[in-house]
Motif scaffolding. Sequence first.
Motif, PDB file in Angstrom:
ATOM      1  N   ASN A 638      18.393  -1.959  15.561  1.00  0.00           N
ATOM      2  CA  ASN A 638      19.780  -1.716  15.956  1.00  0.00           C
ATOM      3  C   ASN A 638      20.293  -0.383  15.431  1.00  0.00           C
ATOM      4  OD1 ASN A 638      20.065  -4.232  17.277  1.00  0.00           O
ATOM      5  ND2 ASN A 638      20.391  -5.260  15.292  1.00  0.00           N
ATOM      6  N   ASP A 639      19.669   0.125  14.392  1.00  0.00           N
ATOM      7  CA  ASP A 639      20.078   1.382  13.761  1.00  0.00           C
ATOM      8  C   ASP A 639      19.797   2.546  14.709  1.00  0.00           C
ATOM      9  OD1 ASP A 639      20.537   3.583  12.200  1.00  0.00           O
ATOM     10  OD2 ASP A 639      19.311   2.929  10.514  1.00  0.00           O
ATOM     11  N   PRO A 640      20.815   3.327  15.088  1.00  0.00           N
ATOM     12  CA  PRO A 640      20.586   4.466  15.994  1.00  0.00           C
ATOM     13  C   PRO A 640      19.697   5.547  15.393  1.00  0.00           C
ATOM     14  CG  PRO A 640      22.825   4.504  15.109  1.00  0.00           C
ATOM     15  CD  PRO A 640      22.239   3.183  14.720  1.00  0.00           C
ATOM     16  N   ALA A 641      19.548   5.548  14.069  1.00  0.00           N
ATOM     17  CA  ALA A 641      18.688   6.543  13.432  1.00  0.00           C
ATOM     18  C   ALA A 641      17.224   6.133  13.453  1.00  0.00           C
ATOM     19  CB  ALA A 641      19.131   6.765  11.986  1.00  0.00           C
ATOM     20  N   ALA A 642      16.937   4.903  13.879  1.00  0.00           N
ATOM     21  CA  ALA A 642      15.566   4.411  13.907  1.00  0.00           C
ATOM     22  C   ALA A 642      15.077   4.326  15.349  1.00  0.00           C
ATOM     23  CB  ALA A 642      15.477   3.043  13.239  1.00  0.00           C
ATOM     24  N   SER A 643      13.766   4.478  15.517  1.00  0.00           N
ATOM     25  CA  SER A 643      13.155   4.452  16.852  1.00  0.00           C
ATOM     26  C   SER A 643      12.408   3.146  17.062  1.00  0.00           C
ATOM     27  CB  SER A 643      12.166   5.620  17.002  1.00  0.00           C
ATOM     28  OG  SER A 643      12.790   6.854  16.748  1.00  0.00           O
ATOM     29  N   SER A 644      12.295   2.738  18.319  1.00  0.00           N
ATOM     30  CA  SER A 644      11.477   1.577  18.660  1.00  0.00           C
ATOM     31  C   SER A 644      10.012   1.933  18.442  1.00  0.00           C
ATOM     32  CB  SER A 644      11.702   1.166  20.111  1.00  0.00           C
ATOM     33  OG  SER A 644      13.044   0.762  20.310  1.00  0.00           O
ATOM     34  N   THR A 645       9.275   1.031  17.819  1.00  0.00           N
ATOM     35  CA  THR A 645       7.891   1.332  17.475  1.00  0.00           C
ATOM     36  C   THR A 645       6.982   0.132  17.667  1.00  0.00           C
ATOM     37  OG1 THR A 645       8.298   0.731  15.162  1.00  0.00           O
ATOM     38  CG2 THR A 645       8.488   3.065  15.744  1.00  0.00           C
ATOM     39  N   ASP A 646       5.690   0.434  17.785  1.00  0.00           N
ATOM     40  CA  ASP A 646       4.622  -0.562  17.710  1.00  0.00           C
ATOM     41  C   ASP A 646       3.661  -0.125  16.624  1.00  0.00           C
ATOM     42  OD1 ASP A 646       4.654  -2.786  19.742  1.00  0.00           O
ATOM     43  OD2 ASP A 646       4.995  -1.081  21.086  1.00  0.00           O
ATOM     44  N   TRP A 647       3.506  -0.959  15.608  1.00  0.00           N
ATOM     45  CA  TRP A 647       2.526  -0.716  14.549  1.00  0.00           C
ATOM     46  C   TRP A 647       1.547  -1.877  14.517  1.00  0.00           C
ATOM     47  CZ3 TRP A 647       2.019   3.362  10.995  1.00  0.00           C
ATOM     48  CH2 TRP A 647       3.035   4.323  11.013  1.00  0.00           C
ATOM     49  N   VAL A 648       0.269  -1.579  14.503  1.00  0.00           N
ATOM     50  CA  VAL A 648      -0.765  -2.595  14.336  1.00  0.00           C
ATOM     51  C   VAL A 648      -1.182  -2.607  12.873  1.00  0.00           C
ATOM     52  CG1 VAL A 648      -3.147  -3.225  14.880  1.00  0.00           C
ATOM     53  CG2 VAL A 648      -1.600  -2.513  16.700  1.00  0.00           C
ATOM     54  N   LEU A 649      -1.167  -3.812  12.271  1.00  0.00           N
ATOM     55  CA  LEU A 649      -1.505  -3.977  10.863  1.00  0.00           C
ATOM     56  C   LEU A 649      -2.823  -4.741  10.751  1.00  0.00           C
ATOM     57  CD1 LEU A 649       2.026  -5.010   9.512  1.00  0.00           C
ATOM     58  CD2 LEU A 649       1.100  -2.711   9.842  1.00  0.00           C
ATOM     59  N   ILE A 650      -3.753  -4.222   9.952  1.00  0.00           N
ATOM     60  CA  ILE A 650      -5.086  -4.804   9.818  1.00  0.00           C
ATOM     61  C   ILE A 650      -5.381  -5.039   8.339  1.00  0.00           C
ATOM     62  CG2 ILE A 650      -7.552  -4.475  10.248  1.00  0.00           C
ATOM     63  CD1 ILE A 650      -6.824  -2.666  12.579  1.00  0.00           C
ATOM     64  N   ALA A 651      -5.952  -6.198   8.031  1.00  0.00           N
ATOM     65  CA  ALA A 651      -6.315  -6.530   6.654  1.00  0.00           C
ATOM     66  C   ALA A 651      -7.597  -7.357   6.645  1.00  0.00           C
ATOM     67  CB  ALA A 651      -5.182  -7.292   5.968  1.00  0.00           C
ATOM     68  N   ARG A 652      -8.197  -7.476   5.460  1.00  0.00           N
ATOM     69  CA  ARG A 652      -9.404  -8.290   5.339  1.00  0.00           C
ATOM     70  C   ARG A 652      -9.074  -9.777   5.248  1.00  0.00           C
ATOM     71  NH1 ARG A 652     -10.214  -4.102   1.560  1.00  0.00           N
ATOM     72  NH2 ARG A 652     -11.871  -2.624   2.123  1.00  0.00           N
ATOM     73  N   ASP A 653      -7.991 -10.088   4.550  1.00  0.00           N
ATOM     74  CA  ASP A 653      -7.658 -11.475   4.207  1.00  0.00           C
ATOM     75  C   ASP A 653      -6.405 -11.917   4.953  1.00  0.00           C
ATOM     76  OD1 ASP A 653      -7.085 -13.911   3.021  1.00  0.00           O
ATOM     77  OD2 ASP A 653      -7.494 -13.214   0.987  1.00  0.00           O
ATOM     78  N   PRO A 654      -6.445 -13.064   5.662  1.00  0.00           N
ATOM     79  CA  PRO A 654      -5.246 -13.537   6.366  1.00  0.00           C
ATOM     80  C   PRO A 654      -4.084 -13.849   5.426  1.00  0.00           C
ATOM     81  CG  PRO A 654      -6.997 -15.189   6.417  1.00  0.00           C
ATOM     82  CD  PRO A 654      -7.611 -13.933   5.906  1.00  0.00           C
ATOM     83  N   LYS A 655      -4.350 -14.065   4.121  1.00  0.00           N
ATOM     84  CA  LYS A 655      -3.274 -14.360   3.178  1.00  0.00           C
ATOM     85  C   LYS A 655      -2.294 -13.192   3.042  1.00  0.00           C
ATOM     86  CE  LYS A 655      -6.065 -17.531   0.387  1.00  0.00           C
ATOM     87  NZ  LYS A 655      -6.670 -17.779  -0.955  1.00  0.00           N
ATOM     88  N   VAL A 656      -2.765 -11.995   3.395  1.00  0.00           N
ATOM     89  CA  VAL A 656      -1.887 -10.814   3.325  1.00  0.00           C
ATOM     90  C   VAL A 656      -0.662 -11.010   4.207  1.00  0.00           C
ATOM     91  CG1 VAL A 656      -1.725  -8.371   3.925  1.00  0.00           C
ATOM     92  CG2 VAL A 656      -3.744  -9.218   2.723  1.00  0.00           C
ATOM     93  N   PHE A 657      -0.827 -11.738   5.317  1.00  0.00           N
ATOM     94  CA  PHE A 657       0.267 -11.924   6.274  1.00  0.00           C
ATOM     95  C   PHE A 657       0.920 -13.298   6.136  1.00  0.00           C
ATOM     96  CE2 PHE A 657      -2.835  -9.054   8.369  1.00  0.00           C
ATOM     97  CZ  PHE A 657      -2.032  -7.919   8.438  1.00  0.00           C
ATOM     98  N   ALA A 658       0.806 -13.903   4.963  1.00  0.00           N
ATOM     99  CA  ALA A 658       1.277 -15.283   4.800  1.00  0.00           C
ATOM    100  C   ALA A 658       2.705 -15.382   4.296  1.00  0.00           C
ATOM    101  CB  ALA A 658       0.346 -16.047   3.847  1.00  0.00           C
TER     102      ALA A 658
END
Length: 704
Positions: A638-658
């Motif tokens: 919602n912040d006009p100073a920020a842009s719409s983005t797509d970032w892909v996040l990769i890790a070894r352990d699924p617990k990182v995203f828990a």
Amino acid sequence: MFLFAATIVLSAFLLFLVQPIVAKQILAWFGGTSAVWTTCMVFFQVVLLAGYAYAHGTTRWLTPRTQSRVHIALLLASLAFLPIIPSAALKPAPGADAAGAILLLLAATIGLPYFLLSSTGPLLQKWVAHRLPEKTVYRLFALSNAGSLTGLLAFPFAIEPFADSRTQSWAWSGAYALFVFACAASAWMAQRAAADAAGDAVPLVGTPRAAADTGPAPTAADYLLWLALAALGSVLLLAATSHITQNIASAPFLWVVPLALYLLTFIVVFEGRGGRGWYDTRWGTLLAVGAAALMASGLTANNAVLDISLAVPLYALGMFATCLFCHGELAARKPSPAYLTQFYLTLSAGGAAGGLFVALAAPHLFNAYYELPLALVAVCALAVWLAWRNRALHGPTVVSLALTSLVALGVTGYLAWDYAKFLRSNAIVMERNFYGTLRVKEGGIGEAQLRRLLHGVILHGEQYMQGARRTEPGSYYSPTSGIGVAVLAKQQRGPVRVGVVGLGTGTLAAYGRAGDTIRYYELDPDVLALARSHFGYLNETPATMEYALGDARLSLERELVAGQPGRFDVLAIDAFSSDSIPVHLITREAIALHMQHLAPDGILAIHISNRFLDLKPVLANIAQAEGLVVRNLADVPNDPAASSTDWVLIARDPKVFAEGDLAARTEPLEPKPEFSLWTDQFNNLLDVLKSRPVEELKRLLGGG
């Protein structure tokens, strides 16, 4: 004649097939930028000129037997260059001159084979010129370009999707060995034929069958016009290709399209009954000036960002129309076959001059990409002059062509000037180097004063210059973006070590705290200089800052060999140049390298926001092959100073995203078997193209 024709076709096929094969192999060593292809083209054009000069000199000054022996010896010596696989010893050192390193690498890898392939067309044509009716020998030039066109089109459609780079190099090397045999046989047969007909005291070219075949000698004005037309065609080719690849991707299939159309123009203008070709100056001139005006309109502010489905056809077909005009007018002025090698030598010299101007001179003369608009203006100006001087046309036709071209000149000139104003608007710095163009733009006053860094037409970071927001991360790196969420999650556990591939304005330094370390990998030293001198993120962060200049992948490889892995908690990959993709940073081997620089629970964050390419399937497939966990975070702030983005996040352990936002805001990416698994040896951007021609047309017409 069959052997001669087959040898010409094979040489032309290999001559242009080797260009994308070798250029793609070295692309990763020089940052994956479009300038790599432009510099390669300069090498190809200069060596082509050397080959034409060799053909002219040997047929002019050497006897048949000497010509044959010299040429066969060179052919045999060239086999020592096989296979054409660039040596790892030629990888550039940090801070090395990229253009010089590319030229040296190409000379060491394909120098002599390419030189001999370049000389084959004019050399063999000269050997058989005396057997053919006047000027029909030029049809062999059309045949040669047909072979070149076939080689180019074979690469993206019949070779790249099915064979890796090493296989391509070995297959080309085998075909080149066959060419050496065929060309040596042609040289021997031509020498025997000349000796039987006239003895060894006369040149191999033979004697014209009639005085009419000799024709008038070209004048100095003829040579200058040939040179100018060939140079302008070369500038149009390289400038249009640079415009396409700077804003889309530096990929072989996007190199091939303009070059294939460029070769097609030679076929059109030199093929046809009696060697007259199919080109006609009346419709050729109108087509060229109309195309020039349309291309210029695409450069202006309102249309600066076009969808790929419109941008590529506009500039590729526009380049075809304008080059058809240059080469058509060139073919209309071709001399008698007695001056064939001089004609080809001048044509090649013009092509090399155009290439040297775009690749080496323009980056030092201009602070932005002005060569394309200047070339479009030159096309219209030349059309006015040639139409007015064309004595073969009737008076009314001359006047109408000249007036139409004059109107187009005015329109194109205005649009080119408008484009230059668009680039300069609010710009406080404009710079250009081997890697592209950089602009620092500033607008607003007080706390709304905003400074931006642009590469081409794409934003590479921005900063508010006053008030509380001066030190806040914005644009693609806001706290709600994928990289922002990843860094903040890691900082909850204490000091962090962050690696960033691609500096921009250094916005990620805004996340730095005392005790944190942020290491930037940046290809272009001018970007680092601008980030330090015109933006405050790097100078004001309390974190420890480290910098590694040069291609990031080569730097990461060297650090790993030296036993100095980054041990990063987060490693961000954001090295896109405009919308161009550095493919070598997102192949399977590259992802494996990045993971070796991460801590056991580290996160690899890859910025994939792109107008033209969908990279999610590429990264999902690689993650599956490597046994990694992959998530996508699409952010529409919602912040006009920020842009719409797509970032892909990769890790070894699924617990990182828990936990936290990493659990709540990321979504799993599913692999797609129908997409190829990208490796260093095998990758194809055609798989991931986005295309919206209907929607884009509606937008441009105001209907959506």
